[in-house]
Design an enzyme around this catalytic site. Structure first.
Site, PDB file in Angstrom:
ATOM      1  N   ASP A   1      -5.459   2.868   2.832  1.00  0.00           N
ATOM      2  CA  ASP A   1      -4.234   2.668   2.068  1.00  0.00           C
ATOM      3  C   ASP A   1      -4.600   2.143   0.684  1.00  0.00           C
ATOM      4  O   ASP A   1      -5.278   1.124   0.560  1.00  0.00           O
ATOM      5  CB  ASP A   1      -3.324   1.672   2.792  1.00  0.00           C
ATOM      6  CG  ASP A   1      -1.923   1.656   2.200  1.00  0.00           C
ATOM      7  OD1 ASP A   1      -1.517   2.678   1.601  1.00  0.00           O
ATOM      8  OD2 ASP A   1      -1.229   0.632   2.323  1.00  0.00           O
TER       9      ASP A   1
ATOM     10  N   TYR B   1      -3.291   1.254  -3.477  1.00  0.00           N
ATOM     11  CA  TYR B   1      -2.347   0.320  -4.092  1.00  0.00           C
ATOM     12  C   TYR B   1      -2.041   0.877  -5.480  1.00  0.00           C
ATOM     13  O   TYR B   1      -2.090   0.187  -6.473  1.00  0.00           O
ATOM     14  CB  TYR B   1      -3.054  -1.048  -4.175  1.00  0.00           C
ATOM     15  CG  TYR B   1      -2.205  -2.255  -4.437  1.00  0.00           C
ATOM     16  CD1 TYR B   1      -1.084  -2.549  -3.667  1.00  0.00           C
ATOM     17  CD2 TYR B   1      -2.559  -3.160  -5.437  1.00  0.00           C
ATOM     18  CE1 TYR B   1      -0.345  -3.698  -3.904  1.00  0.00           C
ATOM     19  CE2 TYR B   1      -1.833  -4.308  -5.679  1.00  0.00           C
ATOM     20  CZ  TYR B   1      -0.724  -4.574  -4.905  1.00  0.00           C
ATOM     21  OH  TYR B   1      -0.001  -5.731  -5.130  1.00  0.00           O
TER      22      TYR B   1
ATOM     23  N   HIS C   1       4.873  -1.476  -8.417  1.00  0.00           N
ATOM     24  CA  HIS C   1       4.800  -2.309  -7.212  1.00  0.00           C
ATOM     25  C   HIS C   1       3.765  -3.417  -7.405  1.00  0.00           C
ATOM     26  O   HIS C   1       4.039  -4.598  -7.158  1.00  0.00           O
ATOM     27  CB  HIS C   1       4.437  -1.444  -6.003  1.00  0.00           C
ATOM     28  CG  HIS C   1       4.138  -2.229  -4.756  1.00  0.00           C
ATOM     29  ND1 HIS C   1       5.117  -2.857  -4.008  1.00  0.00           N
ATOM     30  CD2 HIS C   1       2.961  -2.500  -4.129  1.00  0.00           C
ATOM     31  CE1 HIS C   1       4.567  -3.473  -2.973  1.00  0.00           C
ATOM     32  NE2 HIS C   1       3.248  -3.280  -3.017  1.00  0.00           N
TER      33      HIS C   1
ATOM     34  N   GLU D   1       7.111   0.106   3.334  1.00  0.00           N
ATOM     35  CA  GLU D   1       6.521   0.485   2.049  1.00  0.00           C
ATOM     36  C   GLU D   1       6.642   1.993   1.905  1.00  0.00           C
ATOM     37  O   GLU D   1       6.169   2.748   2.759  1.00  0.00           O
ATOM     38  CB  GLU D   1       5.048   0.046   1.964  1.00  0.00           C
ATOM     39  CG  GLU D   1       4.899  -1.461   1.883  1.00  0.00           C
ATOM     40  CD  GLU D   1       3.493  -1.923   1.488  1.00  0.00           C
ATOM     41  OE1 GLU D   1       2.525  -1.168   1.747  1.00  0.00           O
ATOM     42  OE2 GLU D   1       3.371  -3.029   0.929  1.00  0.00           O
TER      43      GLU D   1
ATOM     44  N   GLU E   1       5.565   5.322   0.633  1.00  0.00           N
ATOM     45  CA  GLU E   1       4.294   5.858   0.146  1.00  0.00           C
ATOM     46  C   GLU E   1       4.204   7.360   0.428  1.00  0.00           C
ATOM     47  O   GLU E   1       4.897   7.890   1.281  1.00  0.00           O
ATOM     48  CB  GLU E   1       3.110   5.170   0.853  1.00  0.00           C
ATOM     49  CG  GLU E   1       3.175   3.641   0.783  1.00  0.00           C
ATOM     50  CD  GLU E   1       1.863   2.950   1.138  1.00  0.00           C
ATOM     51  OE1 GLU E   1       0.815   3.626   1.181  1.00  0.00           O
ATOM     52  OE2 GLU E   1       1.902   1.719   1.365  1.00  0.00           O
TER      53      GLU E   1
ATOM     54  N   ASP F   1       4.375   2.450   5.358  1.00  0.00           N
ATOM     55  CA  ASP F   1       3.371   1.451   5.712  1.00  0.00           C
ATOM     56  C   ASP F   1       4.082   0.135   6.032  1.00  0.00           C
ATOM     57  O   ASP F   1       4.155  -0.767   5.210  1.00  0.00           O
ATOM     58  CB  ASP F   1       2.391   1.295   4.528  1.00  0.00           C
ATOM     59  CG  ASP F   1       1.319   0.264   4.799  1.00  0.00           C
ATOM     60  OD1 ASP F   1       0.979   0.052   5.976  1.00  0.00           O
ATOM     61  OD2 ASP F   1       0.819  -0.333   3.818  1.00  0.00           O
TER      62      ASP F   1
ATOM     63  N   ARG G   1       5.315  -9.469   5.931  1.00  0.00           N
ATOM     64  CA  ARG G   1       4.969 -10.191   4.706  1.00  0.00           C
ATOM     65  C   ARG G   1       4.546 -11.628   4.953  1.00  0.00           C
ATOM     66  O   ARG G   1       3.751 -12.187   4.198  1.00  0.00           O
ATOM     67  CB  ARG G   1       6.156 -10.190   3.733  1.00  0.00           C
ATOM     68  CG  ARG G   1       6.635  -8.827   3.305  1.00  0.00           C
ATOM     69  CD  ARG G   1       5.570  -8.058   2.552  1.00  0.00           C
ATOM     70  NE  ARG G   1       6.068  -6.753   2.140  1.00  0.00           N
ATOM     71  CZ  ARG G   1       5.281  -5.772   1.715  1.00  0.00           C
ATOM     72  NH1 ARG G   1       3.958  -5.940   1.655  1.00  0.00           N
ATOM     73  NH2 ARG G   1       5.785  -4.617   1.366  1.00  0.00           N
TER      74      ARG G   1
ATOM     75  N   GLN H   1       1.086 -11.573   5.997  1.00  0.00           N
ATOM     76  CA  GLN H   1       0.255 -10.976   4.936  1.00  0.00           C
ATOM     77  C   GLN H   1      -0.201 -12.030   3.928  1.00  0.00           C
ATOM     78  O   GLN H   1      -1.363 -12.106   3.575  1.00  0.00           O
ATOM     79  CB  GLN H   1       1.034  -9.863   4.225  1.00  0.00           C
ATOM     80  CG  GLN H   1       0.198  -9.111   3.184  1.00  0.00           C
ATOM     81  CD  GLN H   1       0.949  -7.955   2.524  1.00  0.00           C
ATOM     82  OE1 GLN H   1       2.023  -7.560   2.967  1.00  0.00           O
ATOM     83  NE2 GLN H   1       0.379  -7.422   1.475  1.00  0.00           N
TER      84      GLN H   1
ATOM     85  N   LYS I   1      -0.519  -5.204   8.456  1.00  0.00           N
ATOM     86  CA  LYS I   1      -0.312  -3.775   8.224  1.00  0.00           C
ATOM     87  C   LYS I   1      -0.660  -2.925   9.441  1.00  0.00           C
ATOM     88  O   LYS I   1      -0.202  -1.791   9.554  1.00  0.00           O
ATOM     89  CB  LYS I   1      -1.222  -3.310   7.077  1.00  0.00           C
ATOM     90  CG  LYS I   1      -1.066  -4.086   5.791  1.00  0.00           C
ATOM     91  CD  LYS I   1       0.158  -3.629   5.065  1.00  0.00           C
ATOM     92  CE  LYS I   1       0.227  -4.258   3.691  1.00  0.00           C
ATOM     93  NZ  LYS I   1       1.259  -3.635   2.896  1.00  0.00           N
TER      94      LYS I   1
ATOM     95  N   THR J   1       2.092   2.377  11.329  1.00  0.00           N
ATOM     96  CA  THR J   1       2.306   3.105  10.080  1.00  0.00           C
ATOM     97  C   THR J   1       2.918   4.450  10.463  1.00  0.00           C
ATOM     98  O   THR J   1       2.366   5.160  11.302  1.00  0.00           O
ATOM     99  CB  THR J   1       0.979   3.327   9.323  1.00  0.00           C
ATOM    100  OG1 THR J   1       0.336   2.060   9.137  1.00  0.00           O
ATOM    101  CG2 THR J   1       1.215   3.979   7.974  1.00  0.00           C
TER     102      THR J   1
ATOM    103  N   THR K   1       2.566   1.565  -2.274  1.00  0.00           N
ATOM    104  CA  THR K   1       4.015   1.592  -2.468  1.00  0.00           C
ATOM    105  C   THR K   1       4.387   2.175  -3.824  1.00  0.00           C
ATOM    106  O   THR K   1       3.866   1.746  -4.859  1.00  0.00           O
ATOM    107  CB  THR K   1       4.575   0.166  -2.357  1.00  0.00           C
ATOM    108  OG1 THR K   1       4.078  -0.414  -1.156  1.00  0.00           O
ATOM    109  CG2 THR K   1       6.083   0.166  -2.342  1.00  0.00           C
TER     110      THR K   1
ATOM    111  N   GLU L   1      10.376  -6.295  -2.884  1.00  0.00           N
ATOM    112  CA  GLU L   1      10.759  -6.154  -4.288  1.00  0.00           C
ATOM    113  C   GLU L   1      12.271  -6.007  -4.454  1.00  0.00           C
ATOM    114  O   GLU L   1      12.862  -6.579  -5.370  1.00  0.00           O
ATOM    115  CB  GLU L   1      10.078  -4.921  -4.896  1.00  0.00           C
ATOM    116  CG  GLU L   1       8.574  -4.975  -4.908  1.00  0.00           C
ATOM    117  CD  GLU L   1       7.988  -3.600  -5.123  1.00  0.00           C
ATOM    118  OE1 GLU L   1       7.710  -2.904  -4.113  1.00  0.00           O
ATOM    119  OE2 GLU L   1       7.823  -3.196  -6.288  1.00  0.00           O
TER     120      GLU L   1
HETATM  121 MN    MN Z   1       0.754   0.003   1.730  1.00  0.00          MN
END
Ligand code: MN
Length: 424
Positions: free
Chosen positions: A133, A135, A140, A206, A208, A240, A244, A247, A260, A264, A357, A371
């Protein structure tokens, strides 16, 4: 390499509903199970119909592998090879185009090859060996920086020099429609209290995209960025799912791990880069200039509209909470792949790479609850029922969709959807 692009004017004798993601210009690959086959079969989708490619080949309406060995390889992973995928799409286009009567006028053959969507389970489009994955959504990454490091510049110094990524977990990839159990995780509050273990209170999605690698490489072989497109089989949607609260506790200093890896979700239709070719666009300017091995020789982004909706158990209709576009990626697919390959690590057929994301710049275009609600401080109101959400609650269904808009047609990725189930 010459791409196979179906003319925007082409049409099929198969009925394709207005706005369908799957007109004759798309012709994705998929794997589906249905009552009349002992094992899942390789197929495509046009409109709301699935087609069994093996059945088409048996009827000699599509050319396929010549002997048993070739067939075994083809069905195991050979179909992911973009050159093979291209040949299959050419054959499918030919048999499905409006003026070809061969299958169109053969009732019994049609009975053999067509399967109604309602009678099939569409599965993951490939057996995934490794999942990475990235970024690469710069808005984001900037938003997360603003929230978690308010006294520093939003982007860390490496961001514009290389596509940040981490190795994800292939064993927990699930297909569209699979429910997602809220994971139990370790979390710690902001003060001196001891950590605790229990259901995550900050379950998030997320938005993606992902791409599958269709050809492996040898150890020690770094693929020049100009050749990376030729290794990409096709594109899918990826959710994904993220916890949080764990995380932010677990990620330092090695990056995300259990936040994570519980699940998924992936959409089931592998859409070729050939089908997306008419929607190729330049990405945003990259400043400072990236190193030569990450410099794409031509435009390598795609204009793909993206949407996320949410539906609580008391809602009758889903509500769109995010509208974004794949153009918001700072790093393109080929830049991600060139970076991955640059140290000589072998790529394997069936590897899945997700983008990270994909948030836009404006409110309402953010690709995660984190967000959208600005870390829980601005709840989303679900207008149908007046309910509020900061993070996801049990029973919520999150659905993502994406499509490229052509003149009078769409090439779409379908949907990836999942319902949140209570923790065990
Ligand atoms: Mn992700």
């Amino acid at each position: 390499m010459s791409r196979f692009i179906v003319s925007p004017k082409a049409s099929s004798w198969v009925e394709v509903p207005q706005g369908s993601h799957f007109p004759i210009q798309n012709l994705p690959l998929c794997i589906f199970a249905h009552a009349n086959a002992d094992e899942p079969v390789l197929g495509t989708r046009i409109g709301d119909k699935l087609i069994d490619l093996g059945a088409l080949m048996d009827l000699e309406l599509l050319s396929g592998p010549e002997d048993e060995d070739e067939a075994a390889e083809f069905y195991e992973f050979g179909y992911l090879d973009p050159r093979v995928f291209r040949q299959v799409r050419k054959g499918l286009y030919d048999i499905l185009r409006v003026d070809n009567p061969k299958l169109r006028d053969d009732k019994s053959a049609k009975k053999e090859v067509f399967v109604d969507l309602a009678d099939a389970d569409v599965l993951l489009p490939a057996e995934v060996r490794a999942f990475v994955d990235f970024y690469s959504g710069i808005h984001h990454a900037s938003n997360v920086g603003r929230m978690f490091r308010p006294d520093q510049p939003p982007l860390l110094p490496n961001y514009r020099h290389l596509p940040i990524g981490y190795n994800g977990r292939a064993s927990s990839l699930v297909v569209d429609g699979a429910s997602i159990r809220r994971p139990n995780v370790q979390t710690k509050g902001p003060n001196d209290e001891l950590p605790s273990f229990g259901p995550t209170r900050e379950l998030d999605f997320e938005l993606e995209l992902g791409f599958f690698v269709g050809m492996g490489t040898n150890m020690g072989e770094a693929i020049p960025i100009g050749d990376c497109e030729e290794l990409i089989s096709g594109v899918v949607l990826v959710n994904d799912w993220s916890a949080r609260d764990t995380q932010r506790w677990e990620y330092q200093p090695l990056g995300p791990f259990l936040a994570k890896s519980f699940a998924t979700s992936v959409s089931p239709y592998l859409v070729s880069l050939d089908a997306l070719e008419p929607f190729r666009v330049n990405g945003m300017p990259q400043e400072p200039a990236v190193l030569p091995h990450l410099r794409a020789p031509k435009a390598s982004h795609y204009d793909i509209e993206l949407e996320v909706s949410i539906q609580s158990p008391s809602m009758k209709q889903p509500q769109v909470i995010c509208r974004s576009n794949a153009k918001n990626l700072y790093w393109s697919f080929v830049q991600q792949l060139a970076h991955q390959s640059s140290n000589g690590t072998p790529l394997e057929t069936g590897d899945l790479y997700a983008t990270g994301t994909i948030s836009g710049e404006a409110e309402g275009t953010f690709g995660s609850m984190l967000e959208l609600t600005w870390r829980g401080s601005k709840p989303i109101v679900l207008s149908e029922t007046g309910e509020e959400r900061t993070f996801l609650e049990d029973g919520d269904v999150v659905t993502m969709t994406g499509w490229a808009q052509g003149e009078g047609y769409r090439v779409g990725l379908g949907t990836v959807s999942g319902r949140v189930e209570p923790a065990s």
